[in-house]
Design a protein around this motif. Structure first.
Motif, PDB file in Angstrom:
ATOM      1  N   LEU A 169       2.509   0.050  24.003  1.00  0.00           N
ATOM      2  CA  LEU A 169       2.884  -1.276  23.497  1.00  0.00           C
ATOM      3  C   LEU A 169       3.332  -1.199  22.043  1.00  0.00           C
ATOM      4  O   LEU A 169       4.324  -1.816  21.651  1.00  0.00           O
ATOM      5  CB  LEU A 169       1.706  -2.235  23.636  1.00  0.00           C
ATOM      6  N   GLU A 170       2.606  -0.434  21.236  1.00  0.00           N
ATOM      7  CA  GLU A 170       2.972  -0.304  19.824  1.00  0.00           C
ATOM      8  C   GLU A 170       4.339   0.335  19.653  1.00  0.00           C
ATOM      9  O   GLU A 170       5.074   0.024  18.716  1.00  0.00           O
ATOM     10  CB  GLU A 170       1.908   0.508  19.088  1.00  0.00           C
ATOM     11  N   GLU A 171       4.692   1.233  20.557  1.00  0.00           N
ATOM     12  CA  GLU A 171       5.961   1.959  20.458  1.00  0.00           C
ATOM     13  C   GLU A 171       7.073   1.309  21.274  1.00  0.00           C
ATOM     14  O   GLU A 171       8.183   1.840  21.355  1.00  0.00           O
ATOM     15  CB  GLU A 171       5.748   3.409  20.896  1.00  0.00           C
ATOM     16  N   GLY A 172       6.778   0.164  21.910  1.00  0.00           N
ATOM     17  CA  GLY A 172       7.808  -0.550  22.655  1.00  0.00           C
ATOM     18  C   GLY A 172       8.117   0.022  24.021  1.00  0.00           C
ATOM     19  O   GLY A 172       9.124  -0.345  24.635  1.00  0.00           O
ATOM     20  N   GLN A 173       7.270   0.902  24.543  1.00  0.00           N
ATOM     21  CA  GLN A 173       7.481   1.494  25.868  1.00  0.00           C
ATOM     22  C   GLN A 173       6.767   0.614  26.909  1.00  0.00           C
ATOM     23  O   GLN A 173       5.691   0.937  27.400  1.00  0.00           O
ATOM     24  CB  GLN A 173       6.950   2.933  25.895  1.00  0.00           C
ATOM     25  N   LEU A 174       7.388  -0.509  27.230  1.00  0.00           N
ATOM     26  CA  LEU A 174       6.696  -1.557  27.987  1.00  0.00           C
ATOM     27  C   LEU A 174       6.453  -1.170  29.440  1.00  0.00           C
ATOM     28  O   LEU A 174       5.393  -1.481  29.997  1.00  0.00           O
ATOM     29  CB  LEU A 174       7.495  -2.859  27.897  1.00  0.00           C
ATOM     30  N   ASP A 175       7.401  -0.523  30.079  1.00  0.00           N
ATOM     31  CA  ASP A 175       7.197  -0.115  31.478  1.00  0.00           C
ATOM     32  C   ASP A 175       6.068   0.908  31.588  1.00  0.00           C
ATOM     33  O   ASP A 175       5.271   0.871  32.541  1.00  0.00           O
ATOM     34  CB  ASP A 175       8.495   0.459  32.055  1.00  0.00           C
ATOM     35  N   ASP A 176       5.998   1.815  30.626  1.00  0.00           N
ATOM     36  CA  ASP A 176       4.910   2.795  30.635  1.00  0.00           C
ATOM     37  C   ASP A 176       3.565   2.104  30.423  1.00  0.00           C
ATOM     38  O   ASP A 176       2.565   2.462  31.053  1.00  0.00           O
ATOM     39  CB  ASP A 176       5.134   3.840  29.537  1.00  0.00           C
ATOM     40  N   ALA A 177       3.538   1.099  29.538  1.00  0.00           N
ATOM     41  CA  ALA A 177       2.303   0.347  29.322  1.00  0.00           C
ATOM     42  C   ALA A 177       1.859  -0.352  30.598  1.00  0.00           C
ATOM     43  O   ALA A 177       0.665  -0.378  30.931  1.00  0.00           O
ATOM     44  CB  ALA A 177       2.502  -0.675  28.200  1.00  0.00           C
ATOM     45  N   ASP A 178       2.823  -0.898  31.314  1.00  0.00           N
ATOM     46  CA  ASP A 178       2.538  -1.591  32.577  1.00  0.00           C
ATOM     47  C   ASP A 178       1.843  -0.650  33.559  1.00  0.00           C
ATOM     48  O   ASP A 178       0.826  -0.987  34.178  1.00  0.00           O
ATOM     49  CB  ASP A 178       3.852  -2.104  33.163  1.00  0.00           C
ATOM     50  N   LYS A 179       2.364   0.550  33.693  1.00  0.00           N
ATOM     51  CA  LYS A 179       1.789   1.528  34.633  1.00  0.00           C
ATOM     52  C   LYS A 179       0.383   1.937  34.195  1.00  0.00           C
ATOM     53  O   LYS A 179      -0.525   2.067  35.029  1.00  0.00           O
ATOM     54  CB  LYS A 179       2.693   2.749  34.720  1.00  0.00           C
ATOM     55  N   ALA A 180       0.201   2.153  32.893  1.00  0.00           N
ATOM     56  CA  ALA A 180      -1.123   2.541  32.402  1.00  0.00           C
ATOM     57  C   ALA A 180      -2.141   1.441  32.670  1.00  0.00           C
ATOM     58  O   ALA A 180      -3.302   1.718  33.023  1.00  0.00           O
ATOM     59  CB  ALA A 180      -1.051   2.857  30.911  1.00  0.00           C
ATOM     60  N   LEU A 181      -1.733   0.182  32.522  1.00  0.00           N
ATOM     61  CA  LEU A 181      -2.656  -0.929  32.764  1.00  0.00           C
ATOM     62  C   LEU A 181      -2.965  -1.081  34.253  1.00  0.00           C
ATOM     63  O   LEU A 181      -4.086  -1.479  34.621  1.00  0.00           O
ATOM     64  CB  LEU A 181      -2.088  -2.220  32.191  1.00  0.00           C
ATOM     65  N   ASP A 182      -2.003  -0.772  35.103  1.00  0.00           N
ATOM     66  CA  ASP A 182      -2.289  -0.765  36.547  1.00  0.00           C
ATOM     67  C   ASP A 182      -3.393   0.241  36.861  1.00  0.00           C
ATOM     68  O   ASP A 182      -4.331  -0.046  37.617  1.00  0.00           O
ATOM     69  CB  ASP A 182      -1.026  -0.404  37.337  1.00  0.00           C
ATOM     70  N   ARG A 183      -3.272   1.436  36.252  1.00  0.00           N
ATOM     71  CA  ARG A 183      -4.284   2.463  36.499  1.00  0.00           C
ATOM     72  C   ARG A 183      -5.641   2.030  35.944  1.00  0.00           C
ATOM     73  O   ARG A 183      -6.679   2.236  36.584  1.00  0.00           O
ATOM     74  CB  ARG A 183      -3.838   3.790  35.878  1.00  0.00           C
ATOM     75  N   ALA A 184      -5.626   1.426  34.754  1.00  0.00           N
ATOM     76  CA  ALA A 184      -6.884   0.962  34.160  1.00  0.00           C
ATOM     77  C   ALA A 184      -7.549  -0.100  35.026  1.00  0.00           C
ATOM     78  O   ALA A 184      -8.770  -0.080  35.232  1.00  0.00           O
ATOM     79  CB  ALA A 184      -6.621   0.411  32.760  1.00  0.00           C
ATOM     80  N   MET A 185      -6.759  -1.022  35.563  1.00  0.00           N
ATOM     81  CA  MET A 185      -7.326  -2.112  36.350  1.00  0.00           C
ATOM     82  C   MET A 185      -7.938  -1.604  37.651  1.00  0.00           C
ATOM     83  O   MET A 185      -8.972  -2.125  38.115  1.00  0.00           O
ATOM     84  CB  MET A 185      -6.249  -3.157  36.645  1.00  0.00           C
ATOM     85  N   ARG A 186      -7.318  -0.589  38.225  1.00  0.00           N
ATOM     86  CA  ARG A 186      -7.890  -0.017  39.455  1.00  0.00           C
ATOM     87  C   ARG A 186      -9.291   0.539  39.186  1.00  0.00           C
ATOM     88  O   ARG A 186     -10.215   0.348  39.988  1.00  0.00           O
ATOM     89  CB  ARG A 186      -6.978   1.080  40.006  1.00  0.00           C
ATOM     90  N   VAL A 187      -9.467   1.213  38.047  1.00  0.00           N
ATOM     91  CA  VAL A 187     -10.773   1.782  37.706  1.00  0.00           C
ATOM     92  C   VAL A 187     -11.768   0.667  37.391  1.00  0.00           C
ATOM     93  O   VAL A 187     -12.926   0.707  37.821  1.00  0.00           O
ATOM     94  CB  VAL A 187     -10.655   2.750  36.510  1.00  0.00           C
ATOM     95  N   VAL A 188     -11.342  -0.344  36.657  1.00  0.00           N
ATOM     96  CA  VAL A 188     -12.215  -1.476  36.326  1.00  0.00           C
ATOM     97  C   VAL A 188     -12.730  -2.135  37.597  1.00  0.00           C
ATOM     98  O   VAL A 188     -13.926  -2.444  37.721  1.00  0.00           O
ATOM     99  CB  VAL A 188     -11.456  -2.497  35.447  1.00  0.00           C
ATOM    100  N   SER A 189     -11.826  -2.356  38.540  1.00  0.00           N
ATOM    101  CA  SER A 189     -12.235  -3.005  39.796  1.00  0.00           C
ATOM    102  C   SER A 189     -13.194  -2.118  40.579  1.00  0.00           C
ATOM    103  O   SER A 189     -14.208  -2.592  41.117  1.00  0.00           O
ATOM    104  CB  SER A 189     -10.995  -3.325  40.636  1.00  0.00           C
ATOM    105  N   LYS A 190     -12.871  -0.831  40.613  1.00  0.00           N
ATOM    106  CA  LYS A 190     -13.705   0.095  41.387  1.00  0.00           C
ATOM    107  C   LYS A 190     -15.098   0.225  40.784  1.00  0.00           C
ATOM    108  O   LYS A 190     -16.100   0.230  41.502  1.00  0.00           O
ATOM    109  CB  LYS A 190     -13.033   1.467  41.448  1.00  0.00           C
TER     110      LYS A 190
END
Length: 751
Positions: A169-190
């Motif tokens: 997000l800080e570097e403006g790589q928004l699609d990459d941030a989106d993917k990282a947050l998808d991975r984070a949310m899967r772990v949070v839910s699990k």
């Protein structure tokens, strides 16, 4: 270890400034988790009562965590210290102790402790992530490799995914941030972990894409209605994007939701300073200090505000054609009388030039602040001394070092002001959506094209980076400013960005540079804007740019070692006063790399050698080439002015000396000489300005300045003003014969 204790005593109340972040380490004691659950849901009183019960736990690390949670930092620090001393191989206590230091911004101690943990157990992923957090918070390039290494060990590390998303997000790589947050949310839910940090970064991502974050904000506040840290984090990313007004709204909301979030009060105060709102800034900084009196950033900012009376404020209209712009100057009283006319003149000229070039007229008054103490400037813009910047722009507010803050040979204040004024335009044209690389690139480009030191001056470090193929793809160029991966990459990124703008101008025309700028409306990435403007893919753009720079610098790239050898040979010959031996290597170095105009420029060595050989006309040619390339060293240009005088080129010498005011304006001798020159040339108003500057600088010998002002005013038809300054000259020096003679002449004229 004792030094750490002493340091943390100063931060006794710091825990109250912001709650601990969520601890994702599975080694966390189970006794703490019910208390954590209260805290994560915003049930502050219940959480505090729960942690308080654990202060007498038989397990030391539980005691330390509980003390930390209730704000007793000194006790937490002591228990962590004793625990570690009693068990040299204890890993998790070291990691948590380091986290305590990280939260209180004691970075060096945190790094040391994380390092100690990794010596005990080199594969401890939480120590690696803690170290990565330090580097990420300090915007250092080592953060990403550490996170990637941790994820190779364990792909379910939620903190690693969150760190990745935050850096993206800080570097403006928004699609990459989106993917990282998808991975984070899967772990949070699990793992059934608190989703607050994921939701906060999701809200930040939506804002970065120009969308509403409301759905994520609602989820966060439903989970924890007192989670002001969410608004503070959203403001962080807005500040990273230089959207200071939007950040202010978010920070106000942060302290409304959580009034004891002292860090948000401090950031709100700093942000209000960025916008020039001094009084309200003081209010929030004082609030931050009341809850966290040992925060160095808050203390520094308040100390600076305590000295605000040392500065004078002036408001002046700048008329350009049919338009009038208001300019406010904030200058230190000890130098404001000297600097004010030159700062105002250059600010007006930059508005005239840049408004025409970019088709934008400023809609608000522009404030320009100059600080004679660099640390005051650093505190003004970052709340901490020691930063390496020369100037910063916050929309319509420009703050920078004054000419007295640095040696004159190191700092061209006029070019810095021009650079910062270009930021005013690129930020406001795009409503602050312009990416960092393009805003910096246009500022560098405008220094080269329209500023006080025109000429495409490119540093050897940039040439070396180009030779090593270290230039970044244009879509990733922001990362070179935000999280550099090698020493000097920030400065290289400035040069590369300027060269990208130069390439656009020469490949598609200047108008297309403005067209690219206007693509950034908050909805497009750099890659999308490049494709929309130039109808080519970013990869093709990068390929053409690479060809452009390698063609432009072909000589020095093919002969970089030869250039270095020629520079060394010329330098050694000059040191030994073997003038003839210096000429050819210096001339060869200039031919290979004419854009190098630093302090040891081959242009200057060539000019000196030629002058010593009584080849003055060639020396003048060499020095003028240096100036056209962007060279501005005041000592060298004063020498050139003398040579031009001796060659009968008086007007050229005078114009050259006028330019020195934008690199060396505090030189009384230059003002005295220039005032006389301008009077002789009939440029009476300009001469008056020089004598006024001389008067401000020469407090002990005012007669020459008053005498000069008297003559200038006399030529301008102001006989009353002329007589007044003549009398002032004689009042300070009764036997000053030139003033006596002029006064006698004026009396004779009246009779």
């Amino acid at each position: 270890m004792m030094t750490r204790t002493a340091t943390l005593v100063l931060l006794l109340f710091a825990a109250a400034a912001g709650a601990q972040s969520i601890d994702y380490d599975p080694r966390r004691a189970v006794e703490l988790r019910p208390c954590d659950e209260h805290r994560y849901h915003g049930r502050s009183e219940q959480a505090r009562a729960c942690y308080a019960k654990l202060l007498e736990s038989p397990t030391p690390i539980v005691q330390a965590e509980a003390a930390w949670a209730v704000g007793d930092i000194q006790r937490a620090n002591r228990i962590f210290r004793d625990t570690v001393q009693n068990n040299e191989r204890a890993v998790q206590p070291r990691v948590r102790w380091a986290r305590l230091y990280l939260q209180t911004h004691q970075y060096s101690d945190a790094v040391e402790l994380f390092g100690e943990a990794l010596k005990v157990f080199p594969n401890d992923v939480h120590a690696k992530l803690g170290l990565a957090s330090v580097y990420a918070e300090r915007f250092e390039g080592q953060a990403r490799p550490l996170v990637e290494d941790a994820l190779k060990q364990d792909g379910d590390l939620i903190e690693a995914h969150l760190l990745t998303a935050s850096m993206d997000l800080e570097e403006g790589q928004l699609d990459d941030a989106d993917k990282a947050l998808d991975r984070a949310m899967r772990v949070v839910s699990k793992e059934k972990l608190p989703p607050l940090e994921v939701y906060t970064l999701r809200a930040s991502l939506e804002m970065a894409r120009g969308n509403s974050p409301d759905q994520w904000i609602k989820r966060i506040l439903d989970y924890n209605p007192r989670y002001g840290a969410m608004y503070q984090q959203l403001a962080h990313f807005e500040i990273m994007r230089r959207r200071y007004k939007e950040a202010t709204v978010l920070l106000r909301r942060a302290v409304e939701v959580q009034p004891d979030l002292w860090g948000a009060h401090a950031e709100l105060g700093s942000n209000l300073l960025r916008l020039g709102n001094v009084n309200e800034a003081r209010t929030h900084l004082q609030a931050a200090y009341s809850g966290d009196p040992y925060s160095p950033t808050t203390v520094n900012s308040l100390r600076l505000l305590d000295r605000i009376d040392e500065f004078s404020i002036s408001e002046d209209p700048v008329v350009i054609g049919e338009d009038t712009y208001q300019v406010q100057l904030r200058l230190h009283k000890k130098e404001s009388d000297v600097l004010r006319p030159y700062v105002l003149d250059l600010t007006g000229r930059s508005i005239q030039s840049l408004s025409q070039r970019y088709g934008f007229k400023p809609r608000e008054p522009i404030t320009v602040e100059l600080y004679p103490d660099h640390d005051d400037f650093a505190v003004r813009v970052a709340a901490l001394p020691g930063i390496g910047l020369l100037g910063v722009t916050f929309g319509y507010v420009v703050a920078m070092d004054s000419p007295s803050s640095r040696p004159t040979s190191e700092f061209h204040w006029g070019s810095t002001l021009w650079h910062e004024m270009a930021h005013v335009f690129t930020l406001e044209v795009t409503d602050h959506h312009v990416p960092r690389w393009l805003s910096e690139g246009i500022s560098v480009f405008e220094e080269w094209r329209t500023g006080p030191t025109p000429g495409v001056a490119v540093t050897p470090e940039a040439i070396a980076a180009l030779e090593k193929k270290q230039f970044l793809p244009v879509a990733d160029l922001d990362s070179g400013f935000i999280r550099p991966s090698y020493p000097g990459q920030v400065q290289v990124s400035y040069m590369q960005s300027g060269l990208v703008c130069l390439f656009i101008e020469q490949r598609w025309g200047f108008e297309q540079l403005g067209a690219l700028l206007r693509q950034f409306d908050g909805k497009r990435t750099t890659a999308q804007a490049i494709e929309a403007t130039f109808k080519i893919a970013p990869a093709a753009f990068d390929k053409e740019f690479d060809t452009f720079v390698r063609t432009r610098f072909a000589n020095v790239l093919a002969n970089f070692e030869d250039w270095q050898q020629q520079m060394l040979a010329a330098r050694q010959a000059l040191q030994k006063e073997r003038w003839a031996d210096a000429v050819e290597p210096a001339r060869r170095a200039v031919a290979l790399y004419p854009e190098h105009v630093g302090g040891d420029s081959a242009h200057l060595m060539l000019a000196k050698a030629l002058d010593k050989l009584n080849r003055r006309s060639e020396a003048i040619v060499a020095m003028e080439a240096y100036r056209r390339a962007g060279g501005w060293d005041p000592t060298a240009l004063r020498e050139l002015a003398r040579w031009l005088d001796e060659a009968g080129r008086t007007q050229d010498a005078t114009n050259l000396m006028v330019s020195l005011n934008y690199s060396d304006p505090l030189n009384a001798e230059v003002h005295a000489q220039l005032g006389e020159r301008l009077l002789t040339a009939g440029r009476n108003e300009d001469a008056l300005r020089e004598f006024q500057a001389l008067l401000a600088l020469n407090k002990l010998d005012q007669a020459p300045a008053h005498y000069g002002m008297a003559r200038a005013l006399r030529e301008m038809g102001d006989k009353l003003g002329s007589r007044r300054h003549l009398l002032d000259a004689l009042a300070t020096a009764p036997h000053f014969k030139p003033a006596q003679a002029l006064l006698l002449k004026m009396i004779e004229e009246r009779s």
